[in-house]
Design a protein around this motif. Structure first.
Motif, mmCIF file in Angstrom:
data_model
loop_
_atom_site.group_PDB
_atom_site.id
_atom_site.type_symbol
_atom_site.label_atom_id
_atom_site.label_comp_id
_atom_site.label_asym_id
_atom_site.label_seq_id
_atom_site.Cartn_x
_atom_site.Cartn_y
_atom_site.Cartn_z
ATOM 1 N N UNK A 1 -4.335 1.650 9.042
ATOM 2 C CA UNK A 1 -4.289 1.917 7.607
ATOM 3 C C UNK A 1 -5.613 2.527 7.163
ATOM 4 N N UNK A 2 -5.641 2.983 5.935
ATOM 5 C CA UNK A 2 -6.891 3.310 5.245
ATOM 6 C C UNK A 2 -7.666 4.466 5.864
ATOM 7 N N UNK A 3 -6.977 5.337 6.599
ATOM 8 C CA UNK A 3 -7.654 6.470 7.232
ATOM 9 C C UNK A 3 -8.850 6.022 8.059
ATOM 10 N N UNK A 4 -8.712 4.870 8.685
ATOM 11 C CA UNK A 4 -9.824 4.304 9.443
ATOM 12 C C UNK A 4 -9.602 4.361 10.944
ATOM 13 N N UNK A 5 -8.468 4.934 11.373
ATOM 14 C CA UNK A 5 -8.152 4.969 12.798
ATOM 15 C C UNK A 5 -9.176 5.745 13.596
ATOM 16 N N UNK A 6 -9.519 6.931 13.101
ATOM 17 C CA UNK A 6 -10.434 7.791 13.849
ATOM 18 C C UNK A 6 -11.842 7.213 13.863
ATOM 19 N N UNK A 7 -12.262 6.693 12.730
ATOM 20 C CA UNK A 7 -13.626 6.154 12.657
ATOM 21 C C UNK A 7 -13.782 4.914 13.537
ATOM 22 N N UNK A 8 -12.941 3.913 13.296
ATOM 23 C CA UNK A 8 -13.108 2.663 14.044
ATOM 24 C C UNK A 8 -12.633 2.809 15.487
ATOM 25 N N UNK A 9 -11.434 3.388 15.639
ATOM 26 C CA UNK A 9 -10.916 3.608 16.994
ATOM 27 C C UNK A 9 -11.836 4.533 17.774
ATOM 28 N N UNK B 1 0.833 -1.199 0.000
ATOM 29 C CA UNK B 1 0.000 0.000 0.000
ATOM 30 C C UNK B 1 0.864 1.244 0.000
ATOM 31 N N UNK B 2 0.384 2.292 -0.581
ATOM 32 C CA UNK B 2 0.995 3.617 -0.503
ATOM 33 C C UNK B 2 -0.151 4.568 -0.233
ATOM 34 N N UNK B 3 0.039 5.428 0.753
ATOM 35 C CA UNK B 3 -0.966 6.429 1.130
ATOM 36 C C UNK B 3 -1.920 6.731 -0.036
ATOM 37 N N UNK B 4 -3.147 6.381 0.148
ATOM 38 C CA UNK B 4 -4.293 6.510 -0.764
ATOM 39 C C UNK B 4 -4.632 5.189 -1.447
ATOM 40 N N UNK B 5 -3.799 4.177 -1.265
ATOM 41 C CA UNK B 5 -4.139 2.794 -1.570
ATOM 42 C C UNK B 5 -4.741 2.619 -2.960
ATOM 43 N N UNK B 6 -3.944 2.865 -3.953
ATOM 44 C CA UNK B 6 -4.413 2.649 -5.321
ATOM 45 C C UNK B 6 -5.184 3.812 -5.900
ATOM 46 N N UNK B 7 -5.467 4.824 -5.070
ATOM 47 C CA UNK B 7 -6.351 5.896 -5.539
ATOM 48 C C UNK B 7 -5.630 7.034 -6.250
ATOM 49 N N UNK B 8 -4.463 7.453 -5.725
ATOM 50 C CA UNK B 8 -3.768 8.532 -6.454
ATOM 51 C C UNK B 8 -3.328 7.994 -7.809
ATOM 52 N N UNK B 9 -3.101 6.701 -7.858
ATOM 53 C CA UNK B 9 -2.650 6.054 -9.085
ATOM 54 C C UNK B 9 -3.776 6.071 -10.125
ATOM 55 N N UNK C 1 -19.367 12.607 13.327
ATOM 56 C CA UNK C 1 -19.592 12.768 11.890
ATOM 57 C C UNK C 1 -18.332 12.773 11.050
ATOM 58 N N UNK C 2 -17.156 12.552 11.661
ATOM 59 C CA UNK C 2 -15.884 12.704 10.953
ATOM 60 C C UNK C 2 -15.632 11.581 9.955
ATOM 61 N N UNK C 3 -15.171 11.971 8.777
ATOM 62 C CA UNK C 3 -14.776 11.006 7.749
ATOM 63 C C UNK C 3 -13.258 10.851 7.761
ATOM 64 N N UNK C 4 -12.797 9.835 7.050
ATOM 65 C CA UNK C 4 -11.355 9.625 6.909
ATOM 66 C C UNK C 4 -10.726 10.786 6.167
ATOM 67 N N UNK C 5 -9.499 11.165 6.585
ATOM 68 C CA UNK C 5 -8.868 12.329 5.952
ATOM 69 C C UNK C 5 -7.345 12.175 5.779
#
Lengths: 158, 774, 277
Positions: free
Chosen positions: B521-529, B356-364, B724-728
């Motif tokens: 990973x996946x900007x999911x720390x704040x949401x799940x944590x 993975x690289x920050x954005x996981x296939x998305x910036x690509x 209400x926070x999303x991944x960022x």
């Protein structure tokens, strides 16, 4: 003439004398970390390219991975552990000028020397000095703001 | 508390050099490993002679690849140490363990390996050619996950298919069609802390790993799975991590440290990457070759998208499979397109393997899609933001994997675009000639991302009290620099209505005492944590009220917790301090009731499903963050050099939890995206060896090269997320490569469809065009 | 990390340094003179340099001289590049120095180390070649002073046991119109794609290059073509570039073709600036 590859050396680090036995081939970075337990200076490339291991030698920023410890005998070494309440430390905290924190000690040492030596530094001087360090987390804008806030504070006091 | 720029909890440790990372835990008696790596990208190992290495004093073991199990998260194709053949330059062929690092290094240089070079595969297209050398001859026999589809006797490790709508209909409805191809080579994360792991096997069989990783809990599971160790006997500790960006999600050095420790009777062994090895031996940022074809109506409504992603997964598939799947999941970018065909392939090459690289296939993928959108706008002669606005994804639309979007699970892209429009003064000019040689241009892009992590990923949190009523927070989220631990403390302080300074955060992970967080990973720390922390806080509140009800002689329903007290809602003067009940309440006569309060909470992702093999239909993640980006550049038409003047990202974050921290995440990600897009790539020779595994020749953006950054936020809450926070964490990056390429394409007046955008590339592209016109 | 053992020696005089070198060599060992040390440490990591002993010449007084006399500027080989930048006794040299590596590294990299380096850019030598400077070299038989052109051909030609002590520059060169341009693949730090130094002595231009061939050089043939002022600039540049001593570099920094393109533009800018100025 034939000398052992290891020898005793006395280094002046953060105002304290330290006598250690190390390889003459050991870099200052290795000695600081492995013999003196001063792990604030970070290995980032061991090649003089990233600046994470920057310390001050007689006040001048030097990449400690690119200098032999034995070369620094008789000189005064300051590491990040030797900075106490320097304005640049607070500025880094307040400006969110770091994230993972790994490049931070090297960046702070270099920026600290800059603010001490060149209190009137212009943008070009700041760039010249600070392009010696790589930060992978911030946008550098935060670091720029931290350095400029310290310079501005210094100029105000004058 | 929410939204405030609370200073990160470990800030002072970090500015004083006291913050410790894995390699800072130096210990007398600890052994050191040095990796012997392959100088070839593809070769048979004919012979390994380790005898000479033992002539160096202090050498305790030299380990080679024989008899080791294959590893890999989705597909077990990788020996931890190469066996029989090497498949990339930098692959580990032996591990030398010695008393000191110098001895290990000296001995490593004496390990003699004889190779028979094989033809090397240098790109996905090459790998797919008829008669291309097979990198994994036994692909069909590898153990694989249920949703992994390798194609034996080819170099395809996995294919994700997206089939939505009716392509025939889509093309029928399209008046204008554009098609273009894009490519870039693998590059690297270059976290400033190189990867490091230590392992020790205790006499009772307990295995203690200390590692710089985003996945301490996965390390534990995988060592158990690969080597048959009891999972309960594996303890993984992770101190602060010096940057990760996805590169520390895969498990690699941990396995070597474990094997090394095993080889020396369980003694503690440290495996620490040099920069050069960190860049090529450990997993890298994936490369891509893509072809995108879009069709739209004359008034600019996109009707069909046909997308082919050929990802350069490198020599081993590991996490690359997941990355290529994630790219397919959001393959259209944040646009409403009813007819979508996408094949996303994870292709083996003889390059370092991808992670993975920050954005996981998305910036690509965004680079390919957003460049094509610009080409489409040009062909339509339509404003580039207007085209994006027309097709912006909205609630009621479906994603490529056919998830129906609603007001909560997707942000407000039109609002992002509108804000961007103002911030970059889009209507003033988009390309302007400053003088005969200098031109300024603005490039834009949009992006979106959901997480594509395991459908049963979960996160846990534990809260304990101190005698003064302050709390300790334990979460499995690793502090990799994102400040998530501090955000979690803010969430808790808000919930318990207490001073943030009274929330003490356990920074380090110890898998034995820290509740699991799947992977950081996946900007999911704040949401799940954050959900786990909220549940733990509710648990604490319930327990506090229980005991307070008894002492205050009031019904639970009448009680409130906050400000260090449990008090009566209608008469706060009647209260009991939390510190008096957190460890049980003691009556004046010495009798006690209650006992220490321990809060527990967890969150498991819900309603997620794997993607269907044939159509890709499935629900990969809980929400989509949407963004709009712009980059303004100044271009020298003669020299083809340029300066990035300004970069803008507008992100719908749902809710800003810590303003400066959010800005930092977005700006830092933007910087990384611009660095990748403008200068970062591995350069390979004709034998596919990496020529530039050092900062001397792989130069990221440095201080002074940074543009002005503008990060701005839209707040459309995700209803089920904390506040209400999303991944960022990743999103600032996604649109940067595309926006920069779009700006430069406009300035240089040639389509720039490759990365990185070195002046030489622009010069070559321009020259090609001139030649064509003759 | 230096992966082999060595001994470190810090002579305080030239003769002591030379003697040490000889003695160590007589023991069948490999000595190396050591200045800033950055390149030795860098290359030893990569197994490209080996030494049993390093002889640090930074503490020899003659190597530390920075002396501006009316008819001679003396620069010690152990002066750090930042010292030269800050003192600025020779602006073109200061400019060339300021583009090497990065500021912190330049606190350590020395003039002598850069001129005598193995890594082939050696950009501080460009102004020295243009200024026809002299070099002072220490060896077994004492000091010898030569024109740089006699001892520097692609790289410095020293006899075993010799080291560079000083550079001597005629001050008239320090005030001549000059330009130094370093162009990188991208960004402000790193090795050059091409670096060009130019001065104007009376009517004549002198030019030296780094990053064009795998060594820095100044070429009379190139200069002759550039100074053929009766011809248009473009023609002169094309002809000058036909006189390069070797085919243009083609490596990770850039292709030969692209370097040629950049070089042409740089030369055009320089010619226009210096001839009109």
């Amino acid at each position: 003439m034939i000398r052992a590859p290891k020898c005793e050396m006395t280094l002046m680090v953060n105002g304290e004398k330290h006598s250690i036995v190390a390889r003459q081939a050991d870099t200052l970075l290795f000695v600081l970390r492995n013999y003196l337990g001063l792990t604030g200076s970070k290995p980032g490339c061991l090649n003089g390219d990233c600046g994470a291991c920057t310390v001050l030698i007689d006040g001048t920023p030097i990449k400690s991975c690119m200098i032999l410890a034995i070369e620094t005998i008789g000189k005064s070494i300051t590491t990040i552990e030797g900075l106490h309440d320097a304005p640049i430390q607070r500025a880094f905290v307040e400006q969110f000028a770091f994230q993972c924190g790994y490049c931070t000690p090297g960046f702070i040492m270099n920026a600290h020397a800059l603010t001490e030596h060149r209190p009137d530094a212009d943008d070009e001087t700041i760039r010249k000095w600070l392009e010696s360090n790589i930060c992978r987390c911030t946008s550098y804008r935060e670091i720029e703001q931290a350095v400029k806030s310290v310079l501005a504070e210094g100029q105000k006091q004058e | 508390m929410i939204g405030k720029s609370v200073i990160r909890k470990e800030a002072w440790d970090k500015v004083t050099g006291r913050a410790k990372y894995t390699h800072d835990y130096l210990e007398t008696g600890m052994l050191h490993a040095k990796l012997v790596i392959s100088p070839y990208a593809h070769a048979r190992i004919r012979e390994i002679d380790t005898k000479k290495a033992f002539s160096i004093p202090g050498v305790r073991a030299v380990i080679t690849g024989e008899g080791l199990p294959l590893t890999g998260e989705d597909l077990r194709d990788r020996p931890p140490i190469a066996f029989e053949k090497v498949r990339y330059h930098g692959e580990v062929v032996a591990v030398v363990v010695a008393d000191t690092l110098v001895q290990a290094e000296q001995a490593a240089r004496l390990v003699r390996v004889v190779y028979d070079p094989l033809p090397a595969v240098g790109s996905p297209r090459e790998a797919l050619e008829e008669g291309a050398p097979l990198i994994h001859e036994r692909l069909g026999s590898y153990q694989k996950g249920k949703y992994t589809y390798p194609e034996p006797n080819t170099n395809i490790a996995h294919r994700t298919k997206i089939r939505k709508g009716n392509m025939k209909k889509g093309w029928m409805e399209s008046d204008v069609v554009v098609e273009a191809s894009f490519s870039f080579s693998p590059s690297d994360h270059i976290a400033m802390e190189t990867r490091c792991a230590t392992a020790e096997i205790l006499p009772d069989g307990n295995i203690v790993i200390v590692a710089s990783t985003q996945s301490p809990f996965m390390v534990k599971r995988l060592i158990s799975a690969y080597f048959g160790e009891d999972v309960g006997k594996i303890v993984v500790r992770t101190p602060l991590v010096g940057g990760a960006y996805g590169g520390k999600a895969p498990v690699q050095l941990e396995l070597l440290a474990y094997l090394a420790s095993k080889a020396v009777g369980g003694r503690k062994v440290s495996v620490w990457n040099t920069r050069e090895q960190d860049m090529i031996t450990s997993p890298v940022h994936i490369g891509l070759e893509a072809t995108v074809k879009l069709g739209c109506t004359t008034d600019g409504y996109i009707k069909a998208a046909e997308i082919l992603f050929l990802f350069d997964g490198g020599a081993y598939s590991d996490k690359a499979i997941d990355v290529t799947r994630a790219a397919a999941t959001d393959c259209t970018g944040p646009y409403h397109i009813e007819n979508v065909w996408c094949d996303s392939l994870c292709v083996y090459t003889n390059h370092p393997y991808a992670s993975p690289f920050r954005s996981f296939g998305h910036c690509e993928q965004a680079f390919a899609i957003e460049r094509t959108i610009d080409l489409l706008a040009e062909k339509l002669n339509m404003d580039k933001l207007e085209l994006r606005m027309k097709n912006a994804i909205r609630p009621g639309h479906t994603t490529p994997t056919q998830v129906l979007l609603n007001q909560s699970n997707v942000g407000n892209l039109p609002a992002c675009i509108r804000r961007l429009y103002e911030l970059i003064q889009w209507d003033e000019w988009q390309r302007i000639e400053i003088d005969a040689r200098t031109v300024r241009a603005k490039g834009v892009s949009c992006s979106w991302k959901t997480s594509t992590i395991d459908t049963d990923a979960s996160s846990g949190a534990i809260i304990t009290f101190n005698p003064d009523g302050s709390v300790n927070l334990m979460s499995g989220v690793v502090e990799i620099g994102t400040g998530t631990k501090t955000i979690l403390a803010q969430i808790l302080a808000e919930k318990l209505k207490m001073d943030i300074n009274d929330v003490h955060v356990k920074m380090e992970i110890d898998t034995q005492s820290t509740p699991e967080h799947w992977k950081t990973v996946a900007s999911r720390g704040t949401f799940m944590g954050g959900r786990a922390v909220l549940e733990a806080a509710d648990d604490v509140i319930r327990q506090l009220k229980d005991i307070a009800a008894c002492i205050l002689r009031a019904p639970i329903e009448d009680l409130e917790v906050g400000y260090g007290k449990v008090f009566l809602r209608d008469d706060p003067s009647i209260y009991i301090p939390i510190k008096d009940i957190a460890y049980g309440y003691k009556y004046p006569n010495g009798n006690a009731v209650g006992g220490q309060i321990i809060g527990r909470g967890n969150y498991i992702l819900r309603h997620l499903t794997p993607l269907d093999k044939e159509t890709g239909a499935g629900k990969p993640g809980p929400e989509w963050t949407v963004c709009a980006h712009a980059v303004e550049i100044e271009f020298d038409k003669r020299d083809c050099t340029y300066k990035i003047i300004k970069a803008v990202s507008v992100i719908d974050v749902g809710k800003v939890l810590n303003f400066k921290a959010a800005l930092g995440q977005v700006m830092g990600a933007m910087s990384m995206g611009l660095s990748f897009a403008s200068r970062e790539t591995f350069l390979f020779d004709q034998y596919e060896r990496v020529l530039n595994p050092q900062f001397r020749t792989y130069q990221p953006i440095r201080f002074g090269e940074h543009p002005e950054y503008i990060a701005d936020f839209i707040e459309t809450p995700q209803i089920d997320a904390p506040y209400g926070a999303r991944g960022v964490g990743e999103h600032g990056l996604i649109g940067m490569p595309a926006a920069l390429a779009n700006a430069l394409s406009i300035a240089a007046e040639v389509p720039l469809n490759q990365l990185p955008l070195f002046p030489e590339l622009i010069w070559r592209t321009k020259k090609g065009e001139q030649y064509d016109s003759f | 990390m230096i992966p082999f053992d060595l001994t470190y020696h810090r002579p305080s005089s030239i003769s002591e340094a030379v003697q040490l070198f000889e003695q160590i060599q007589k023991q069948g060992k490999t000595p190396l003179y050591y200045n800033g040390g950055t390149e030795i440490i860098t290359l030893s990591r990569l197994n490209l340099v080996f030494a049993d002993a390093v002889i640090d010449i930074k503490h020899i007084p003659e190597c530390r001289v920075l002396d501006r006399k009316q008819n001679e500027l003396t620069l010690g080989a152990a002066l750090s590049l930042t010292t030269i930048e800050e003192a600025n006794p020779f602006p073109l040299l200061a400019k060339a120095a300021s583009e090497v590596a990065d500021h912190t590294a330049r606190n350590q990299i020395t003039l002598g180390g850069n001129v005598c380096g193995q890594i082939f850019y050696r950009e501080t030598v460009l102004p020295l070649l243009l200024a026809d400077c002299d070099v002072v070299i220490a060896g077994k038989s004492g000091l010898r002073q030569h024109s740089i052109h006699e001892v520097f051909d692609q790289h410095i030609r020293l006899e075993p046991g010799e080291f560079l002590v000083q550079i001597k520059v005629d001050p008239i060169y320090t005030t001549m119109p000059h330009i130094h341009i370093k162009r990188r693949k991208q960004g402000n730090v790193g090795y050059p794609l091409v670096t060009v130094s130019m001065i104007k002595k009376e009517r004549d231009l002198r030019v030296a290059f780094s990053g064009v061939c795998p060594f820095p050089f100044r070429s009379q043939a190139v200069e002759e073509q550039l100074n053929a002022r009766h011809l248009p600039i473009e023609t002169r540049i094309v002809r000058a570039l036909q006189q390069l001593p070797e085919p243009i570099l083609d490596d990770v920094e850039g292709s030969a073709e692209y370097r040629l393109f950049v070089l042409k533009n740089i030369l055009t800018d320089m010619l226009i600036a210096l001839e009109e100025g």
